[in-house]
Write an enzyme that holds these catalytic residues in place. Structure first.
Site, PDB file in Angstrom:
ATOM      1  N   GLY B 489       5.966   3.073  13.767  1.00 16.88           N
ATOM      2  CA  GLY B 489       6.401   2.366  12.566  1.00 16.88           C
ATOM      3  C   GLY B 489       5.423   2.558  11.431  1.00 16.88           C
ATOM      4  O   GLY B 489       5.619   2.084  10.311  1.00 16.88           O
ATOM      5  N   ARG B 634      -7.900   8.030   0.557  1.00 16.29           N
ATOM      6  CA  ARG B 634      -6.669   8.537  -0.044  1.00 16.29           C
ATOM      7  C   ARG B 634      -5.454   7.847   0.581  1.00 16.29           C
ATOM      8  O   ARG B 634      -5.374   7.716   1.809  1.00 16.29           O
ATOM      9  CB  ARG B 634      -6.556  10.048   0.201  1.00 16.29           C
ATOM     10  CG  ARG B 634      -5.344  10.690  -0.508  1.00 16.29           C
ATOM     11  CD  ARG B 634      -5.055  12.092   0.055  1.00 16.29           C
ATOM     12  NE  ARG B 634      -6.228  12.946   0.061  1.00 16.29           N
ATOM     13  CZ  ARG B 634      -6.626  13.695  -0.975  1.00 16.29           C
ATOM     14  NH1 ARG B 634      -5.916  13.708  -2.081  1.00 16.29           N
ATOM     15  NH2 ARG B 634      -7.714  14.433  -0.888  1.00 16.29           N
ATOM     16  N   LEU B 636      -1.897   8.294   1.598  1.00 10.61           N
ATOM     17  CA  LEU B 636      -1.110   9.507   1.861  1.00 10.61           C
ATOM     18  C   LEU B 636       0.342   9.343   1.443  1.00 10.61           C
ATOM     19  O   LEU B 636       1.000  10.298   1.045  1.00 10.61           O
ATOM     20  CB  LEU B 636      -1.199   9.868   3.346  1.00 10.61           C
ATOM     21  CG  LEU B 636      -2.628  10.179   3.819  1.00 10.61           C
ATOM     22  CD1 LEU B 636      -2.704  10.173   5.340  1.00 10.61           C
ATOM     23  CD2 LEU B 636      -3.084  11.526   3.265  1.00 10.61           C
ATOM     24  N   THR B 640       4.796   3.952   2.627  1.00 12.26           N
ATOM     25  CA  THR B 640       4.540   3.551   4.019  1.00 12.26           C
ATOM     26  C   THR B 640       3.200   2.823   4.133  1.00 12.26           C
ATOM     27  O   THR B 640       3.053   1.925   4.964  1.00 12.26           O
ATOM     28  CB  THR B 640       4.565   4.769   4.962  1.00 12.26           C
ATOM     29  OG1 THR B 640       3.647   5.762   4.498  1.00 12.26           O
ATOM     30  CG2 THR B 640       5.950   5.372   5.022  1.00 12.26           C
ATOM     31  N   GLN B 644       2.542  -0.899   5.701  1.00 13.38           N
ATOM     32  CA  GLN B 644       1.535  -1.251   6.688  1.00 13.38           C
ATOM     33  C   GLN B 644       0.785  -2.518   6.274  1.00 13.38           C
ATOM     34  O   GLN B 644       0.490  -3.381   7.093  1.00 13.38           O
ATOM     35  CB  GLN B 644       0.539  -0.096   6.856  1.00 13.38           C
ATOM     36  CG  GLN B 644       1.083   1.053   7.670  1.00 13.38           C
ATOM     37  CD  GLN B 644       1.236   0.656   9.113  1.00 13.38           C
ATOM     38  OE1 GLN B 644       0.250   0.476   9.818  1.00 13.38           O
ATOM     39  NE2 GLN B 644       2.456   0.477   9.564  1.00 13.38           N
ATOM     40  N   GLU B 711      -4.614  -1.830  10.065  1.00 13.38           N
ATOM     41  CA  GLU B 711      -5.219  -3.085  10.495  1.00 13.38           C
ATOM     42  C   GLU B 711      -5.995  -3.773   9.384  1.00 13.38           C
ATOM     43  O   GLU B 711      -6.433  -4.907   9.544  1.00 13.38           O
ATOM     44  CB  GLU B 711      -6.138  -2.820  11.703  1.00 13.38           C
ATOM     45  CG  GLU B 711      -5.344  -2.381  12.925  1.00 13.38           C
ATOM     46  CD  GLU B 711      -6.204  -1.728  13.981  1.00 13.38           C
ATOM     47  OE1 GLU B 711      -6.943  -0.785  13.649  1.00 13.38           O
ATOM     48  OE2 GLU B 711      -6.135  -2.146  15.143  1.00 13.38           O
TER      49      GLU B 711
END
Lengths: 169, 749
Positions: B489, B634, B636, B640, B644, B711
């Protein structure tokens, strides 16, 4: 028993202990609907039965004689996505993807409930429901997303609902 | 940088060990323009249409269904698994027990050896001791309900408070259990202002939406193919092979889509071994999907903790002492300890320091890694204590942190590779409207709600793990990336495609990414937020080698060649990449950690801001707004990466307000073992969270200059909420989660 699933009629002999979810996943090869808890607590198994969203893990297959069932596979394909499926991709309304089919089926059912004027706990006016973010969040709270794409799910649904309103206007 | 080589019999490989900084990255020179952009996930259409296949969804001929049987007691020795009634259920094929082979508990992530095996002696309630196999799921489930586990009961340790005084120092695990500098006691005694507070956090469960599942299928050549829900394929294969007593190359795990992990699927869990044992005995494929209750009972929890924080400061707020002493729990024989002090090692400056961890042995299910092991609960304590200190000093919480910003790692005395904690706080303060906060607690009541704001810092150590990937260029000019890396995910499919597309100058739709198959080159796997940096670097290195091959085929140098939209441009010529590829090109990329790991402290940083309202009558807490500002090298893929962070921050909401595994004091049983009773945040609990990234490159981390982010979002998030609750009400709850009952008594009238 006889039933229609994603527009296809089926006749099948079904174990009376088989849930609608297991019928789809284990017998019909329709694995899009997910088993997250098998207790109606997470919403990953949400399907549309005669247009209403239900937790398919909490209902036995044999209770669905002659019913019209739609699973995530019946809403769209990777090549021809349903507007909500496309909006979930655009807004990243998912991460791992496991709760996603349930979220999307639930959203389809939810928007229909709103269109019918059904109020929710978040409705300020029980007779005139407007679909703001609080309404979307409240009405989608039966579908857990542990990755927590919630803000993006709200964005996706709001966008599709808005487009519908524009078309209706 | 080490060798470029075509060794005899070895695939052409570009290897890099991070011994030196890597200041130049092809990702900054690419012209394809896909890196960093907020692109949609490439596997998205499969996921939203229900076509992505998770572990339990692969068809197999002659498939049998397994349902696991648990020990319904907390400690004891099995005399017999009484299965006559189960065997008589129509459709039941067998009830399989194999005490020595079944695993007592899951393995920790990255281990190469089998987890603790042997289940005749039961060490926790819910331990998996047998499997009922049938032609249908329904028959297997009915059979499993009829199995009786006859046992000789034994004494067990089920209550933390009763055994906390028997804590022992564990061996080093993710960090050493104890480090100290200077003299904390003396510094505390001399400090103008001190905080000495103990915070507690309960056991938690990752509660990934997909329960652990395996389909075990032994092939004719004696190879086991296991479709599983696993985060780290290569080491999981090694663990499973060891547990089953077969050679490592005889186990292949396939884990193409994983329905969430958060640490719970790092190491093999009981269903994999049970399915494999049953499939071997019955000579037919066996599928086992754990019931949600079994996931709670017998996979892995985050340990509960008791954390004492001591802070000593001068009148100016500069810290002279930091101590963070943690008690965590685990099963006998398991050395993992929740490293709650991991962020405290470097979060703030102070000459006198102590970070200590001790383990209390309990007969509760395994404790292991759950999203941000260490920081997730450690920062709930440290960042609440910093808030308490700011209050005592009458200092703004941001200013307090600013004054304690270290100029290098305060323990190891090495430089930070990058550190933007202060810019994160400043940007966040500006975006969130921090200046509007009432400094005095309980001073903003609107109707029956108390309103307040809080903030906390986020720190998370960055890690690089050995990882490899193969990238092929096909004669049609398409790229295929293959590695056993997983996408749980996190966005691995998409960011690996972006890295390949950027470096090879290909449109994204000409890159295919194949993940999660143990037959592919071994990767770092998904854990510890190292996936993007590690697996991403391996893809980068393979592509770097492919660029050299393309340049050679074109008769030019890589430096003077531009790759864009599938064409190679150099020396006033432009040719289709397909023309340079011949029968196809292939390269392997390998990254490994090196001296940069110790020469620099590498970490990602952030600042959380939360606004809550607390009901003056019921104590109900609602999170009204939340903002996270992060610097993690960076970015990416901004889409997404943002997701997170949303996920981590929402885990923080759960940790602060609702999540608590309750253990029965009589037998250690997880009382609230389902999603109706273990309360993870639902949609209505989560506001439209804002996430903002600061621009950053970390040249010490890896050649793509990216650091972990999965995290970072949870680190400190719950503390920002706790601090906001204090600001709203003046009530400081140090026993997480902060539920209504703990607030009610202290609420102002």
């Amino acid at each position: 028993m006889r039933f229609t699933i994603n527009g296809q009629s089926h006749e099948a002999e079904v174990d009376i202990r088989t849930s609608l979810l297991d019928l789809a996943r284990e017998h019909l090869g329709l694995t899009g609907s997910k088993k997250g808890c098998d207790h109606g607590q997470c919403g990953a198994c949400t399907m549309l039965v005669n247009g209403r969203r239900i937790n398919s893990c909490l209902t036995l297959a044999v209770m669905h004689q002659d019913d019209d069932i739609v699973t995530i596979e019946g809403l769209g394909t990777p090549e021809a996505l349903h507007p909500l499926q496309a909006a979930f991709v655009r807004h990243d309304g998912y991460q791992c993807g496991y709760c996603t089919p349930g979220q999307i089926c639930s959203a389809v059912g939810m928007l229909d409930e709103v269109a019918k004027g059904w109020p929710s706990h978040a409705s300020a006016d029980l007779d005139a429901v407007t679909l703001d973010d609080a309404e979307i969040s409240e009405r989608m709270s039966g579908n857990i997303c542990r990755c927590a794409a919630y803000p993006n799910i709200v964005d996706a649904i709001r966008e599709v609902a808005g487009e519908r309103d524009e078309v209706a206007a | 940088m080490s060798l470029i080589g075509t060794l005899l019999g070895r695939e052409e490989t570009r290897s890099l060990t991070m011994d030196q900084p890597h200041p130049h990255s092809l990702l900054d020179q690419g012209t394809q323009g896909v890196i960093g952009r907020p692109l949609d996930r490439i596997e998205g259409p499969l996921k939203v249409s229900g076509r992505a296949t998770y572990a339990a969804e692969y068809p197999a001929e002659n498939l049998a269904y397994g349902v696991l049987v648990r020990a319904p007691f907390g400690s004891g020795t099995i005399r017999d698994v009484v299965a006559d009634a189960a065997r008589s259920v129509p459709g039941v094929i067998d009830v399989v027990t194999d005490y020595p082979t079944f695993i007592r508990n899951p393995q920790q992530g990255g281990e190469m050896k089998a987890p603790t095996q042997g289940v005749q002696k039961v060490d926790y309630h819910g331990e998996i001791v047998a499997i009922v196999v049938a032609d249908t799921f329904e028959a297997a489930r009915e059979g499993a309900a009829l199995v009786h586990v006859d046992a000789e009961p034994a004494e067990g340790a089920y209550v933390f408070a009763a055994h906390r005084d028997q804590a022992e120092t564990p061996p080093p695990d993710q960090i050493p259990p104890t480090t100290s500098q200077g003299d904390v006691d003396a510094a505390m005694a001399a400090a103008a202002v001190t905080v000495d507070a103990t915070y507690t956090t309960p056991s938690q469960n990752s509660a990934a939406m997909e329960p652990h599942a395996s389909i075990a299928h032994w092939q004719d050549d004696g190879t086991l193919v296991l479709h599983g829900a696993y985060q780290m394929v290569a080491s999981d294969q090694s663990q499973l092979a060891a547990a089953l007593g077969v050679a490592k190359d005889k186990v292949r795990i396939v884990s193409r889509y994983v329905g969430g992990g958060f640490g719970s699927k790092l190491g093999i869990a009981p269903e994999s071994v049970a399915a494999a044992v049953a499939a071997r005995k019955l000579a037919r494929p066996v599928k086992v999907a754990m019931a949600r209750q079994q996931v709670f009972d017998a996979t892995v929890r985050r340990s509960n903790t008791e954390q004492r924080i001591r802070l000593g400061a001068g009148p100016d707020g500069r810290l002279t002492a930091i101590a963070h002493e943690t008690l965590a729990t685990n099963l006998p024989g398991e050395d993992f300890f929740e490293p709650a002090g991991i962020g405290t090692h470097f979060a703030y400056a102070a000459a006198n320091r102590l970070v200590d961890h001790k383990l209390v042995r309990l007969n509760w299910l395994l404790a292991g890694s759950m999203r941000a092991p260490g920081e997730a609960v450690g920062m709930l304590a440290l960042e609440a204590a910093m808030d308490e200190l700011a209050e005592k000093l009458q200092l703004d919480p941001i200013e307090l942190r600013r004054r304690n910003e270290p100029d290098q790692d305060p323990e190891k005395q090495v430089p930070f590779s990058s550190r933007q904690l202060v810019p994160c706080m400043d940007k966040g303060a500006q975006l969130f409207g921090w200046a509007d906060r009432h400094a005095a607690p309980a001073s903003d009541r609107r109707g029956e709600w108390w309103h307040g704001m809080g903030m906390a810092a986020a720190v998370r150590s960055n890690m690089l793990q050995k990882s490899s990937a193969r990238v092929q260029l096909t004669p049609e000019g398409r790229a295929i990336v293959a590695t056993d890396m997983t996408d749980i995910g996190t966005g691995s499919y998409t960011i690996l495609a972006q890295i390949a597309a950027e470096t090879l100058g290909l449109p994204l739709d000409r890159v295919e990414v194949q993940l999660g198959d143990g037959a592919a080159p071994p990767s770092a796997g998904s854990g510890g937020s190292w996936g993007a940096g590690s697996a991403g670097s391996s893809v980068y290195l393979a592509c770097e080698l492919l660029r050299e091959k393309l340049a050679k085929a074109m008769g030019t140098s890589p430096e003077s060649m531009t790759l864009k939209d599938g064409r190679a441009i150099a020396d006033n010529r432009a040719v289709d990449i397909a023309e340079l590829v011949g029968d196809g090109l292939s390269a392997l990329g390998e990254i490994a950690p090196g001296k940069q790991e110790k020469a620099f402290n590498q970490a990602s940083y952030g600042a959380h801001f939360a606004e809550v309202k607390v009901n003056a009558v019921t104590g109900e807490v609602r999170v009204e707004r939340m903002l996270g500002v992060f610097a993690a090298g960076r970015i990416l893929n901004e889409k997404t990466a943002r997701s997170q962070c949303l996920g981590g921050m929402t885990f923080g909401i759960g940790a602060a307000l609702t999540e608590e595994l309750v253990h029965d004091p009589r037998n250690g049983k997880v009382v609230n073992r389902d999603l109706g009773e273990y309360h993870v945040p639902v949609n209505a609990d989560v506001p439209q969270i804002d996430v903002h990234f600061l621009d950053e490159r970390d040249i010490h981390a890896n050649p793509i200059h990216a650091k972990g982010i999965g995290e970072l979002g949870i680190s400190g998030a719950g503390a920002a909420i706790a601090n906001a609750i204090y600001n709203a009400t003046g009530v400081r709850v140090r026993d997480y989660p902060i539920t209504c009952d703990k607030l009610l008594e202290g609420l102002p009238g």
